[in-house]
Design a protein around this motif. Structure first.
Motif, PDB file in Angstrom:
ATOM      1  N   ARG A 272       0.081 -11.206   5.488  1.00 53.36           N
ATOM      2  CA  ARG A 272      -0.342  -9.845   5.494  1.00 53.36           C
ATOM      3  C   ARG A 272      -1.483  -9.491   6.273  1.00 53.36           C
ATOM      4  N   ASP A 313      -7.296  -2.289   2.352  1.00 50.59           N
ATOM      5  CA  ASP A 313      -6.257  -2.359   1.487  1.00 50.59           C
ATOM      6  C   ASP A 313      -5.726  -3.798   1.284  1.00 50.59           C
ATOM      7  N   SER A 317      -6.014  -6.207  -2.514  1.00 49.48           N
ATOM      8  CA  SER A 317      -4.721  -6.400  -3.078  1.00 49.48           C
ATOM      9  C   SER A 317      -4.809  -8.057  -3.255  1.00 49.48           C
ATOM     10  N   THR A 363       1.919  -4.572   0.670  1.00 49.92           N
ATOM     11  CA  THR A 363       0.389  -3.986   0.519  1.00 49.92           C
ATOM     12  C   THR A 363       0.433  -2.392   0.126  1.00 49.92           C
ATOM     13  N   ALA A 366       1.205  -2.232  -3.458  1.00 51.53           N
ATOM     14  CA  ALA A 366      -0.020  -2.813  -4.169  1.00 51.53           C
ATOM     15  C   ALA A 366      -0.988  -1.847  -4.158  1.00 51.53           C
ATOM     16  N   CYS A 367      -1.359  -1.154  -3.211  1.00 50.57           N
ATOM     17  CA  CYS A 367      -2.428   0.233  -3.325  1.00 50.57           C
ATOM     18  C   CYS A 367      -1.942   1.081  -4.303  1.00 50.57           C
ATOM     19  N   ARG A 370      -2.419   0.152  -7.679  1.00 52.54           N
ATOM     20  CA  ARG A 370      -3.946   0.164  -8.360  1.00 52.54           C
ATOM     21  C   ARG A 370      -4.480   1.738  -8.188  1.00 52.54           C
ATOM     22  N   PRO A 374      -3.088   4.200   0.287  1.00 52.90           N
ATOM     23  CA  PRO A 374      -3.070   3.290   1.349  1.00 52.90           C
ATOM     24  C   PRO A 374      -3.342   3.689   2.779  1.00 52.90           C
ATOM     25  N   SER A 377      -3.245   1.213   5.608  1.00 55.15           N
ATOM     26  CA  SER A 377      -2.226   0.512   5.833  1.00 55.15           C
ATOM     27  C   SER A 377      -0.969   1.340   6.079  1.00 55.15           C
TER      28      SER A 377
END
Length: 464
Positions: A272, A313, A317, A363, A366-367, A370, A374, A377
């Motif tokens: 990542r 980001d 994560s 990623t 995942a952003c 939560r 992003p 990203s």
């Protein structure tokens, strides 16, 4: 003297010769020559290199260069056998079937595993279809030929070791290979591979650009060796492997390899932070009219894109975790800024259609999970979209290579009324996000902002 064991490596490119071969060379330097390398290739694209290596008895010079410009030279002596290529990969089959071969390792890049976003074998790919009919276009077809012969000759166990930037690389390669054997109805071989092989996950790291003519010139000046197959890389090197070798292994820990129970923390950080950021810089640098990774990284706006992506980001994560990710970010950007490596944007920009789902989309997801948009990203797939649009318009300054691209389909996407909508809705790239209006809106805003940046940077308008 200990019995000789062979590490057969498939993939004769620069990375193996600057990375895995270096580690085994260090063991030989220490007096442990119980393991040597047999090196070959599945495809015909390395025939000239293999012939040059064979003429040098497998030996070659490795040039490494630090960010301060300190160049060092080592003659690598771990490749003791060069396997000549033919259409039936006869020498690979013979060596791979031999009981002395205890590890079969490979570097084929991310696209060479032909996996869908769900990590299943993509049996619609033309190369996979050909190999299911008995050809040898892919790693799967080659290993089928090799291991079938090994099984016929008594079937000694062997470790199948992935050395590529694929998340959970050992597991995903193994699932892809077993799926291939199942589709090919190789029932006996499927059972044998399941019982008699292991596939540890690994994390590999060293920047190794394609050698240019000046590498051989520097090697000759520094060492006197007229090397026809030199390789160069940065001074940094790292290798983390899960210690799950079914037929023994070299004492790699004595050469600096980290043998662990799980590579997950290192793997996620590297894929990542390093790999995705590398591609970000290559795509952005190309759009900005730059040729090399180091000059692209030193461009303030591009460096900021990379820094924001990791800081805003990725680190949240992957937190909490066991690694200092902020320090890792800074080390990575310093490595990319090395003005002596001269790694090209062309090399790093390749295979984006595999890199987006493997390195960036996790990623993004995942952003959103939560509750965080992003924005940093989204810059990466937006850059790749603009990069591909340049490709479709024939305006890239170099040939773009992508193992899974179907050029006609990609050209049709950019000829459609709304290419960005079609791109963003691609499940193969973005998975569940392909159906989220919020992601589509974010991508539209991000592409528009980057178009303005490119125009300001180059002084030339982007044509849609």
């Amino acid at each position: 003297m200990a019995a000789q064991s062979v590490w057969m490596h498939i993939g004769a490119g620069s990375f193996h010769r600057a990375h895995q071969a270096w580690y085994l060379h260090k063991l030989i330097e220490q007096g442990d020559d119980s393991w040597t390398i047999a090196l070959g290739n599945v495809r015909d694209d390395a025939r000239d290199l293999l012939e040059r290596l064979a003429a040098q008895n497998g030996e070659y010079m490795l040039e490494t260069v630090s960010p301060q410009g300190d160049r060092r030279y080592e003659k690598i002596t771990s490749v003791r056998k060069v396997l000549k290529w033919d259409s039936e990969i006869s020498e690979l089959v013979k060596q791979g079937a031999s009981e002395e071969t205890r590890v079969i390792a490979f570097t084929v890049t991310e696209g060479g595993y032909y996996l869908t976003p769900e990590h299943e074998l993509d049996s619609e790919q033309a190369d996979i279809r050909a190999d299911l009919k008995g050809e040898i276009c892919t790693l799967y077809g080659a290993l089928t030929r090799i291991l079938k012969q090994r099984m016929a000759e008594g079937g000694a166990p062997v470790t199948l070791l992935n050395c590529d930037n694929l998340r959970h690389n050992g597991e995903r390669f193994r699932h892809g290979f077993l799926s291939f054997l199942k589709a090919k109805e190789e029932t006996a071989l499927y059972a044998w591979v399941s019982r008699q092989t292991t596939s540890p996950n690994t994390m590999v790291d060293r920047i190794t650009p394609r050698p240019t003519a000046d590498v051989a010139e520097r090697v000759k000046a520094a060492t006197g060796m007229a090397d026809r197959a030199p390789v160069m890389g940065e001074s940094f090197i790292q290798w983390v492997i899960e210690d799950d070798f079914i037929a023994g292994r070299p004492a790699l820990e004595k050469a600096g390899v980290e043998l662990v129970d799980s590579v997950l923390p290192w793997e996620e950080a590297k894929i990542r932070i390093l790999n995705a950021t590398h591609s970000c810089i290559a795509w952005a640098g190309t759009l900005a009219g730059l040729s090399y990774i180091d000059e692209s990284t030193r461009e303030p706006a591009i460096r900021q894109m990379a820094w924001d992506y990791v800081s805003q980001d990725v680190i949240p994560s992957l937190t909490p975790g066991t690694l200092d990710l902020a320090q890792y970010r800074d080390v990575v950007l310093a490595r990319f800024s090395n003005p002596y490596i001269k790694d090209t944007n062309q090399r790093v920009a390749a295979d984006g259609l595999s890199k987006i789902p493997g390195m960036v989309t996790p990623t993004l997801i995942a952003c959103y999970a939560r509750g965080h948009e992003p924005r940093a990203s989204a810059v990466l797939p937006a850059l790749f979209f603009l990069f591909l649009r340049r490709w479709a318009q024939g305006q890239l300054p170099y040939e773009y290579q992508d193992g899974v691209m179907q050029p006609a389909l990609m050209a049709a996407l950019f000829a459609s009324p709304d290419p960005l909508k079609a791109f963003t809705a691609n499940e193969a790239l973005f998975g569940e996000l392909a159906h989220q209006p919020s992601f589509h809106a974010l991508m539209k805003r991000t592409v528009a902002r980057l178009e303005e940046w490119v125009e300001e940077t180059t002084g030339q308008p982007l044509t849609a």
